[in-house]
Enzyme design. Structure first.
Site, PDB file in Angstrom:
ATOM      1  N   ASN A   1       3.671 -38.320  -0.134  1.00 37.72           N
ATOM      2  CA  ASN A   1       3.141 -38.597   1.205  1.00 37.72           C
ATOM      3  C   ASN A   1       3.322 -40.086   1.453  1.00 37.72           C
ATOM      4  OD1 ASN A   1       1.602 -38.808   3.577  1.00 37.72           O
ATOM      5  ND2 ASN A   1      -0.292 -39.089   2.424  1.00 37.72           N
ATOM      6  N   GLY A   2       4.037 -40.440   2.497  1.00 38.79           N
ATOM      7  CA  GLY A   2       4.263 -41.862   2.784  1.00 38.79           C
ATOM      8  C   GLY A   2       5.679 -42.069   3.264  1.00 38.79           C
TER       9      GLY A   2
ATOM     10  N   GLU B   1     -10.844 -40.692  27.279  1.00 35.31           N
ATOM     11  CA  GLU B   1     -10.988 -39.773  26.152  1.00 35.31           C
ATOM     12  C   GLU B   1     -10.843 -38.322  26.627  1.00 35.31           C
ATOM     13  OE1 GLU B   1     -10.735 -39.912  23.162  1.00 35.31           O
ATOM     14  OE2 GLU B   1     -11.774 -38.186  22.324  1.00 35.31           O
TER      15      GLU B   1
ATOM     16  N   ARG C   1      -3.152 -32.320   7.969  1.00 34.05           N
ATOM     17  CA  ARG C   1      -2.384 -33.560   7.806  1.00 34.05           C
ATOM     18  C   ARG C   1      -0.915 -33.406   8.210  1.00 34.05           C
ATOM     19  NH1 ARG C   1      -4.992 -37.251   4.509  1.00 34.05           N
ATOM     20  NH2 ARG C   1      -3.005 -38.249   4.059  1.00 34.05           N
TER      21      ARG C   1
ATOM     22  N   LYS D   1      -7.974 -35.774  25.192  1.00 33.65           N
ATOM     23  CA  LYS D   1      -8.310 -34.467  24.601  1.00 33.65           C
ATOM     24  C   LYS D   1      -7.492 -33.365  25.255  1.00 33.65           C
ATOM     25  CE  LYS D   1      -9.739 -35.275  21.684  1.00 33.65           C
ATOM     26  NZ  LYS D   1     -10.094 -36.575  21.207  1.00 33.65           N
TER      27      LYS D   1
ATOM     28  N   TRP E   1       4.530 -33.326   7.367  1.00 27.80           N
ATOM     29  CA  TRP E   1       4.695 -33.784   8.747  1.00 27.80           C
ATOM     30  C   TRP E   1       5.917 -34.685   8.715  1.00 27.80           C
ATOM     31  CZ3 TRP E   1       4.516 -38.488  11.504  1.00 27.80           C
ATOM     32  CH2 TRP E   1       4.322 -38.363  12.896  1.00 27.80           C
TER      33      TRP E   1
ATOM     34  N   GLU F   1      -3.665 -33.569  24.344  1.00 27.48           N
ATOM     35  CA  GLU F   1      -3.238 -33.312  22.968  1.00 27.48           C
ATOM     36  C   GLU F   1      -3.390 -31.854  22.559  1.00 27.48           C
ATOM     37  OE1 GLU F   1      -5.070 -35.626  19.849  1.00 27.48           O
ATOM     38  OE2 GLU F   1      -7.020 -35.521  20.774  1.00 27.48           O
TER      39      GLU F   1
ATOM     40  N   LYS G   1      -3.535 -35.199  11.684  1.00 25.93           N
ATOM     41  CA  LYS G   1      -4.881 -35.756  11.722  1.00 25.93           C
ATOM     42  C   LYS G   1      -4.907 -37.252  11.430  1.00 25.93           C
ATOM     43  CE  LYS G   1      -9.301 -35.369  12.225  1.00 25.93           C
ATOM     44  NZ  LYS G   1      -9.722 -35.366  13.631  1.00 25.93           N
TER      45      LYS G   1
ATOM     46  N   CYS H   1       1.493 -36.422   5.210  1.00 28.50           N
ATOM     47  CA  CYS H   1       1.566 -35.099   4.633  1.00 28.50           C
ATOM     48  C   CYS H   1       0.323 -34.900   3.787  1.00 28.50           C
ATOM     49  CB  CYS H   1       2.786 -34.999   3.719  1.00 28.50           C
ATOM     50  SG  CYS H   1       4.310 -35.535   4.529  1.00 28.50           S
TER      51      CYS H   1
ATOM     52  N   HIS I   1      -4.235 -48.015  43.362  1.00 25.78           N
ATOM     53  CA  HIS I   1      -3.091 -48.902  43.096  1.00 25.78           C
ATOM     54  C   HIS I   1      -1.904 -48.135  42.512  1.00 25.78           C
ATOM     55  CE1 HIS I   1      -5.502 -52.378  44.065  1.00 25.78           C
ATOM     56  NE2 HIS I   1      -6.468 -51.879  43.306  1.00 25.78           N
TER      57      HIS I   1
HETATM   58  C1  AGP Z   1      -7.657 -38.001  18.464  1.00 25.91           C
HETATM   59  O1  AGP Z   1      -7.962 -36.793  19.046  1.00 25.91           O
HETATM   60  C2  AGP Z   1      -6.298 -38.143  18.001  1.00 25.91           C
HETATM   61  N1  AGP Z   1      -5.870 -37.065  17.199  1.00 25.91           N
HETATM   62  C3  AGP Z   1      -5.858 -39.520  17.565  1.00 25.91           C
HETATM   63  O2  AGP Z   1      -5.734 -40.254  18.738  1.00 25.91           O
HETATM   64  C4  AGP Z   1      -6.708 -40.317  16.569  1.00 25.91           C
HETATM   65  O3  AGP Z   1      -7.925 -40.682  17.144  1.00 25.91           O
HETATM   66  C5  AGP Z   1      -5.931 -41.578  16.128  1.00 25.91           C
HETATM   67  O4  AGP Z   1      -4.773 -41.176  15.469  1.00 25.91           O
HETATM   68  C6  AGP Z   1      -6.740 -42.500  15.251  1.00 25.91           C
HETATM   69  O5  AGP Z   1      -7.106 -41.889  14.067  1.00 25.91           O
HETATM   70  P1  AGP Z   1      -8.199 -42.515  13.118  1.00 25.91           P
HETATM   71  O6  AGP Z   1      -9.477 -42.523  13.858  1.00 25.91           O
HETATM   72  O7  AGP Z   1      -8.233 -41.580  11.942  1.00 25.91           O
HETATM   73  O8  AGP Z   1      -7.748 -43.892  12.755  1.00 25.91           O
END
Ligand code: AGP
Length: 612
Positions: free
Chosen positions: A99-100, A485, A27, A489, A73, A492, A607, A2, A508
Site C-alpha cells: 500500500n503506497g 458539506e 480503503r 455528500k 485502489w 460523492e 476512505k 489499498c 455572481h
Molecule cells: C468525505 O466524505 C470524503 N470521503 C473525503 O472528502 C474526506 O473527508 C477527505 O479525503 C479527508 O479525509 P481525512 O479526514 O481522513 O483526512
C-alpha cells in the site's frame, strides 16, 4: 491507497484474510488478491471487489496457515487481474502486497530490466519484490535483510508484507508513510493497514513507525529493526475497539448507521472534556500546549474534503468566539505554495483517517518551519496523530462508510470546545455567555436525535429529487460550510453534480444556472443574516428555482417562500452546523439509495487518500 492484511500462526489463514479484506475494503475496491503458503505458494487475484475474489477462489486450494491479502485502489496501472496484488517474484517463490507509491520505480524498473528482469504488471509495486529476490539471490542474505536492503533503495510511501516459500514460517512487514499495525496473538501474528481485521483475535497491537521492519516468525517474539539496521523494542498497545463497532448493527449501510450514531459519537467527543454544570471545558490531549494556543496570534487549519469543511466551521467559531485570526487551508494547496509560517503559529491538522497524504505533508512542512502542530484525528495511532505535537481524538469510533458523516460532527465538536476554551482563558466572551454556550453544547446530542426523526420526511423528499441532474446548496455565515458539506455528500455518493456556495455569492455566477429544474437547498438557520437569506431565496424563486429550506422550528417567513421545508431543532447559531448537517447527510443517503448507488463504496473514491 489499498488495504493489506496478513496472518502467520496455526489457524486456517484464508478466512482470517478474507474477513480482513472485507473490513478493509473501504480503503480500495477495484481489485483484490491473496497468497497462501501451503505445499506451494498459491496466488489468487482478480479485478473487482473482495466478493469477486471470494467467488474466484471457490473450489481452489486455500489451505495454509500463512498468507497475505490485498484490496486495491489503483494508482499505477489500471485495475485488472495482472496489476492486482500480491505480486510474485521472478522465481515464483515469493509474494508481496503493498500500500503506497514508489516514486522512483521507473528508475528502479529500468535498472532491473537492463539486468535481464522481466515485469508482468504496470504497477510501481512489482519492482519491490524483484529487488528483494535480487538481494536474496545475488547477495545471499536472509529474507528480512533483503527486505531491508530493498526498502533502503525505494523512495516513496509503503506498507508491505512479504512471504517466501523458502521461509514458510516467516512474515516480513515494513512501513514508511503508509499505516501498518501488527497484532500479537497467542503464538500467532496479524498484520493489517488498520486494526479492524485484528480486533476479534487480539487487543495487543504494535503500530509500526516509519522505516521500521517487523520480523514475524512462528513461536518467536516480534522483532523490529529499522531500515538503518537498528534494533527497536516493540511498544505494545491495547486496542480500544470492539467488534460491534465494525458491523452494520441492523442498518442496511454503514453510512446510515454512522449518521444515526451521531448523538452517541458527539457525546463521546464531549465525554470527560465538557462539564457544563461546573463551567469547565478541558482538552487533556493538548494541555501542554494550552497556553500557546490561548496566546496564538494566528491559527492555520489544514485538512482535506469533509475535514476541511469542519475546519471552515472551526474558523468561524475561533474568530467569532475566541477572536483569533484563523486561516483554513486545503492541505494540498498549502504545502505547494510556499506559505508563510512562523514559529508562533499554531497549525491544526484535521483528519478522520489520520492518513491523508496531503495533510501529512502539510504537517511536515509546518513542522520544518517551527510551528506547533495540533491534531484532530479519529483513528487512534494514525500517522497524523503521531506526526503532530499533541492533539485531541474525536472518539467517533470507526467510520467505515466512505462518505464521512459522524467524523465531521465530531471534528466540529472538538473545534467548538477548543474555541470555547480559548475564549474563556482569553476573556473574549463573558462568563455568563460561556456558560450558556457550554449548556447548549451539552444538549447538542439530543438535538441531533431530534433532527434524526426527520428521516422519513427526508426520504419522501429524496423521492421527489432523485432524478435531478444538479443541485445548488446555499448558506451564509455558519451555514456556508454546512452547504458545502451537503453538496459534497450528495455528489460523492449519488454522483449528482452539486455545488455549495455562500448564498450571497450566488448572484455572481451560479444564478445563471437556476431554472425550474434546479433544486436549491438553502440552509436558512441564521438569525443575524436572516433577512439577507430571505432575499437570496427570493432571487432563486424569481428564476423558478425549487427551494428546499432548512429552517429553525417555528420559522414562518422562509417556510412560506420555500417549496419544501425541513424544520430543525433550535440552537445557538454557532452550534447549528452540528444539527443542520444531519438532514443533508440523510438527503444524500436516500437519493443515492434510490439511484441504486453503492453507498459505502462510491465509485472512484476511497476512505483514506494516501496518495498526493
Ligand atoms: C468525505 O466524505 C470524503 N470521503 C473525503 O472528502 C474526506 O473527508 C477527505 O479525503 C479527508 O479525509 P481525512 O479526514 O481522513 O483526512
Amino acid at each position: 491507497m489499498c488495504g493489506i492484511v496478513a496472518y502467520l500462526g496455526r489457524r486456517h489463514a484464508y478466512p482470517i484474510l478474507m474477513n480482513g479484506l472485507y473490513r478493509l475494503e473501504y480503503r480500495g475496491y477495484d481489485s483484490a488478491g491473496l497468497a497462501l503458503l501451503n505445499d506451494d505458494l498459491q496466488v489468487y487475484k482478480t479485478k473487482g471487489k473482495v466478493s469477486d475474489l471470494e467467488a474466484f477462489v471457490s473450489g481452489k486450494n486455500i489451505s495454509g496457515s500463512v498468507g497475505i491479502a490485498h484490496t486495491r485502489w489503483a494508482t499505477h496501472g489500471e485495475p485488472n487481474n495482472i496489476n492486482a496484488h500480491p505480486h510474485v517474484s521472478p522465481s515464483g517463490n515469493m509474494a508481496l502486497i503493498h500500500n503506497g507509491i514508489i516514486e522512483n520505480y521507473v528508475y528502479l524498473k529500468e535498472e532491473l530490466i537492463r539486468r535481464g528482469y522481466k515485469f508482468r504488471s504496470s504497477t510501481d509495486t512489482e519492482v519491490i519484490i524483484h529487488l528483494i529476490e535480487d538481494f536474496m539471490v545475488n547477495v545471499e542474505v536472509p529474507l528480512e535483510e533483503a527486505v531491508r536492503m530493498a526498502m533502503d533503495m525505494v523512495i516513496g510511501a509503503y506498507a508491505i508484507v512479504v512471504i517466501s516459500k523458502h521461509d514458510p514460517h516467516k512474515l516480513i512487514a515494513a512501513r514508511k508513510a503508509s499505516p501498518l499495525v501488527v497484532g500479537i496473538g497467542d503464538g500467532e501474528f496479524f498484520v493489517a493497514s488498520d486494526p479492524t481485521p485484528i480486533v476479534e483475535y487480539t487487543k495487543n497491537v504494535v503500530y509500526l513507525d516509519d522505516e521500521e521492519i517487523a520480523i514475524l516468525e512462528l513461536d518467536q517474539e516480534l522483532k523490529i529493526r529499522t531500515i538503518r539496521n537498528q534494533e527497536k523494542v516493540p511498544y505494545v498497545e491495547k486496542l480500544e475497539m470492539n467488534l460491534s463497532q465494525l458491523e452494520k448493527g441492523g442498518f442496511p449501510h454503514f453510512m446510515l448507521k454512522e449518521i444515526f450514531e451521531q448523538p452517541r459519537s458527539i457525546r463521546d467527543s464531549l465525554r470527560g472534556r465538557l462539564n457544563a454544570a461546573q463551567g469547565v471545558v478541558y482538552l487533556g490531549g493538548i494541555r501542554d500546549f494550552e497556553q500557546k494556543l490561548v496566546n496564538a496570534e494566528r491559527i492555520i487549519i489544514v485538512a482535506c474534503g469533509t475535514s476541511w469543511h469542519a475546519g471552515l466551521v472551526g474558523e468561524y467559531l475561533l474568530e467569532d468566539i475566541a477572536r483569533v485570526n484563523v486561516e483554513v487551508e486545503y492541505a494540498s494547496e498549502f504545502r505547494y505554495r510556499n506559505p508563510i509560517i512562523c514559529e508562533k503559529d499554531i497549525v491544526i491538522a484535521i483528519s478522520q483517517s489520520g492518513e491523508t497524504a496531503d495533510t501529512l505533508a502539510a504537517i511536515e512542512l509546518a513542522k520544518q518551519k517551527g510551528a506547533t502542530i495540533l491534531g484532530i484525528c479519529n483513528v487512534v495511532g494514525s500517522s497524523i496523530a503521531r506526526a503532530t505535537h499533541a492533539g485531541s481524538y474525536t472518539h467517533a469510533g470507526p467510520e467505515i462508510g466512505v462518505a464521512s458523516t459522524k467524523a465531521f460532527t465530531a471534528q466540529v465538536t472538538i473545534l467548538t470546545m477548543m474555541a470555547l476554551m480559548i475564549a474563556d482563558k482569553k476573556g473574549t466572551i463573558r462568563r455568563s455567555r460561556f456558560h450558556q454556550l457550554l449548556n447548549e453544547l451539552e444538549k447538542i446530542p439530543s438535538k441531533v436525535e431530534k433532527a434524526l426523526l426527520l428521516n422519513d420526511k427526508i426520504r419522501e423528499m429524496a423521492e421527489i429529487f432523485k432524478s435531478a441532474s444538479n443541485f445548488l446548496y446555499l448558506g451564509r455565515g455558519y451555514s456556508f460550510p454546512v452547504a458545502m458539506e451537503g453538496a459534497l455528500k450528495l455528489k460523492e455518493i449519488s454522483y449528482i453534480h452539486a455545488e455549495g456556495y455562500p448564498a450571497a455569492e450566488m448572484k455572481h455566477g451560479p444564478i445563471a444556472l437556476i431554472d425550474e429544474e434546479m433544486p436549491v437547498v438553502v440552509v436558512a438557520t441564521n438569525k443575524e443574516l436572516y433577512d439577507k437569506v430571505l432575499s437570496n431565496i427570493q432571487e432563486v424563486k424569481a428564476r423558478k428555482g425549487i427551494i428546499i429550506a432548512l429552517v429553525k422550528e417555528g420559522d414562518t417567513s422562509v417556510a412560506n417562500l420555500a417549496d419544501y421545508v425541513i424544520e430543525l431543532p433550535d440552537t445557538e447559531e454557532s452550534l447549528m452546523p452540528l444539527v443542520a448537517t444531519v438532514p443533508l447527510q440523510l438527503l444524500s443517503y436516500h437519493i443515492a439509495v434510490m439511484r441504486g448507488c453503492n453507498i459505502d463504496q462510491p465509485r472512484n473514491l476511497a476512505k483514506s487518500v494516501t496518495v498526493e
